[in-house]
Design a protein around this motif. Structure first.
Motif, PDB file in Angstrom:
ATOM      1  N   LEU A   3       7.450 -10.197   6.083  1.00 12.33           N
ATOM      2  CA  LEU A   3       6.211  -9.408   6.549  1.00 12.33           C
ATOM      3  C   LEU A   3       5.958  -9.609   8.057  1.00 12.33           C
ATOM      4  CD1 LEU A   3       3.957 -10.728   3.659  1.00 12.33           C
ATOM      5  CD2 LEU A   3       4.953  -8.546   3.715  1.00 12.33           C
ATOM      6  N   SER A   4       5.652  -8.625   8.561  1.00 13.70           N
ATOM      7  CA  SER A   4       5.269  -8.943  10.270  1.00 13.70           C
ATOM      8  C   SER A   4       3.777  -8.789  10.134  1.00 13.70           C
ATOM      9  CB  SER A   4       6.050  -7.673  10.814  1.00 13.70           C
ATOM     10  OG  SER A   4       5.409  -7.918  12.395  1.00 13.70           O
ATOM     11  N   ILE A   5       3.211  -9.734  10.916  1.00 17.28           N
ATOM     12  CA  ILE A   5       1.851  -9.606  10.918  1.00 17.28           C
ATOM     13  C   ILE A   5       1.244  -9.928  12.451  1.00 17.28           C
ATOM     14  CG2 ILE A   5       1.137 -10.550   8.660  1.00 17.28           C
ATOM     15  CD1 ILE A   5       0.620 -13.134  10.114  1.00 17.28           C
ATOM     16  N   LEU A   6       0.170  -9.493  12.726  1.00 23.19           N
ATOM     17  CA  LEU A   6      -0.479  -9.539  14.081  1.00 23.19           C
ATOM     18  C   LEU A   6      -1.573 -10.321  13.966  1.00 23.19           C
ATOM     19  CD1 LEU A   6      -0.778  -8.932  17.252  1.00 23.19           C
ATOM     20  CD2 LEU A   6      -2.235  -6.955  16.314  1.00 23.19           C
ATOM     21  N   ILE A   7      -1.582 -11.444  14.689  1.00 22.91           N
ATOM     22  CA  ILE A   7      -3.031 -12.089  14.779  1.00 22.91           C
ATOM     23  C   ILE A   7      -3.587 -12.132  16.204  1.00 22.91           C
ATOM     24  CG2 ILE A   7      -2.452 -13.782  12.961  1.00 22.91           C
ATOM     25  CD1 ILE A   7      -1.842 -15.829  14.897  1.00 22.91           C
ATOM     26  N   ASN A   8      -4.744 -11.840  16.364  1.00 24.15           N
ATOM     27  CA  ASN A   8      -5.367 -11.741  17.485  1.00 24.15           C
ATOM     28  C   ASN A   8      -6.925 -11.939  17.526  1.00 24.15           C
ATOM     29  OD1 ASN A   8      -6.175  -9.450  16.531  1.00 24.15           O
ATOM     30  ND2 ASN A   8      -5.260  -8.013  18.260  1.00 24.15           N
ATOM     31  N   ASP A  73       1.770 -13.643  -4.299  1.00 23.48           N
ATOM     32  CA  ASP A  73       2.126 -13.866  -5.811  1.00 23.48           C
ATOM     33  C   ASP A  73       3.413 -14.476  -5.854  1.00 23.48           C
ATOM     34  OD1 ASP A  73       3.607 -11.659  -6.030  1.00 23.48           O
ATOM     35  OD2 ASP A  73       2.171 -10.461  -7.159  1.00 23.48           O
ATOM     36  N   ARG A  74       3.580 -14.798  -7.271  1.00 21.63           N
ATOM     37  CA  ARG A  74       4.890 -15.463  -7.588  1.00 21.63           C
ATOM     38  C   ARG A  74       5.983 -14.706  -7.534  1.00 21.63           C
ATOM     39  NH1 ARG A  74       6.000 -14.858 -13.213  1.00 21.63           N
ATOM     40  NH2 ARG A  74       4.267 -13.326 -14.236  1.00 21.63           N
ATOM     41  N   HIS A  75       5.911 -13.169  -7.120  1.00 19.27           N
ATOM     42  CA  HIS A  75       6.902 -12.333  -7.068  1.00 19.27           C
ATOM     43  C   HIS A  75       7.025 -12.221  -5.641  1.00 19.27           C
ATOM     44  CE1 HIS A  75       6.823 -11.549 -11.404  1.00 19.27           C
ATOM     45  NE2 HIS A  75       5.494 -11.392 -11.138  1.00 19.27           N
ATOM     46  N   GLY A  76       6.479 -12.601  -4.835  1.00 22.63           N
ATOM     47  CA  GLY A  76       6.378 -12.591  -3.356  1.00 22.63           C
ATOM     48  C   GLY A  76       5.611 -11.123  -2.866  1.00 22.63           C
ATOM     49  N   ASN A  77       4.771 -10.739  -3.608  1.00 20.87           N
ATOM     50  CA  ASN A  77       3.906  -9.641  -3.057  1.00 20.87           C
ATOM     51  C   ASN A  77       2.728 -10.037  -2.499  1.00 20.87           C
ATOM     52  OD1 ASN A  77       5.872  -7.562  -4.338  1.00 20.87           O
ATOM     53  ND2 ASN A  77       4.986  -8.043  -6.029  1.00 20.87           N
ATOM     54  N   ILE A  78       2.239  -9.407  -1.357  1.00 24.40           N
ATOM     55  CA  ILE A  78       1.088  -9.678  -0.568  1.00 24.40           C
ATOM     56  C   ILE A  78       0.087  -8.681  -1.158  1.00 24.40           C
ATOM     57  CG2 ILE A  78       1.656  -7.945   1.232  1.00 24.40           C
ATOM     58  CD1 ILE A  78       0.439  -9.875   3.095  1.00 24.40           C
ATOM     59  N   HIS A  79      -1.054  -9.162  -1.354  1.00 26.72           N
ATOM     60  CA  HIS A  79      -2.289  -8.567  -2.046  1.00 26.72           C
ATOM     61  C   HIS A  79      -3.130  -8.062  -1.074  1.00 26.72           C
ATOM     62  CE1 HIS A  79      -0.912  -9.164  -6.036  1.00 26.72           C
ATOM     63  NE2 HIS A  79      -0.479 -10.026  -5.568  1.00 26.72           N
ATOM     64  N   SER A  80      -3.124  -8.241   0.334  1.00 25.58           N
ATOM     65  CA  SER A  80      -4.184  -7.704   1.240  1.00 25.58           C
ATOM     66  C   SER A  80      -3.307  -7.310   2.748  1.00 25.58           C
ATOM     67  CB  SER A  80      -5.042  -8.725   1.626  1.00 25.58           C
ATOM     68  OG  SER A  80      -6.180  -8.266   2.440  1.00 25.58           O
ATOM     69  N   ALA A  81      -4.118  -6.338   3.369  1.00 26.83           N
ATOM     70  CA  ALA A  81      -3.319  -5.980   4.368  1.00 26.83           C
ATOM     71  C   ALA A  81      -4.060  -6.474   5.737  1.00 26.83           C
ATOM     72  CB  ALA A  81      -3.108  -4.591   4.660  1.00 26.83           C
TER      73      ALA A  81
END
Length: 135
Positions: A3-8, A73-81
């Motif tokens: 996952l690529s995320i931006l924090i700012n 989650d345990r499957h490696g899925n993310i639940h929020s954007a």
């Protein structure tokens, strides 16, 4: 999955601190793509506890960045954007409250992990076991 995320900061026009990070959900580690004003090592470990993801140095539990609302989650899925984030500012030398936002999802190519059908059955390209093609 990566996952690529931006924090700012909440207002990027006044707070010019940001980081673009890659999160590896399979290996539970992260790496820096680019950053400005946020003190981070090049890579580290991820810890997910009840929807709060902390990004720490390898082998350490003290977080450099805390991402609220990000659960893998345990499957490696993310639940929020998107969600709230906290980090220590390299410019201000204090804790900063800001945001994180999902930029990209890179899923592994499943065909890279599955050998050709013949190889799984022990058959070479000629169609006969043990006999190379063209002989």
């Amino acid at each position: 999955m990566r996952l690529s995320i931006l924090i700012n900061t909440p207002d990027p026009t006044t707070g010019h601190e940001y980081a673009v990070l890659w999160l590896d959900t399979e290996n539970l580690d992260w790496s820096v793509d680019t950053r400005h004003g946020i003190e981070l090592p090049v890579t580290g470990d991820m810890h997910d506890v009840d929807g709060v993801l902390t990004l720490c140095e390898h082998g350490c539990d003290k977080p450099f960045v805390t991402l609220h609302g990000m659960h893998i989650d345990r499957h490696g899925n993310i639940h929020s954007a998107q969600g709230d984030a906290n980090w220590i500012s390299g410019v201000r030398h204090q804790s900063v409250n800001g945001h994180w936002r999902l930029r990209a999802v890179k899923r592994p190519d499943p065909s890279q992990h599955i050998p050709p059908a013949g190889a799984r059955a022990g058959i070479r390209h000629s169609g006969e076991p043990g006999r190379p093609r063209g002989r």
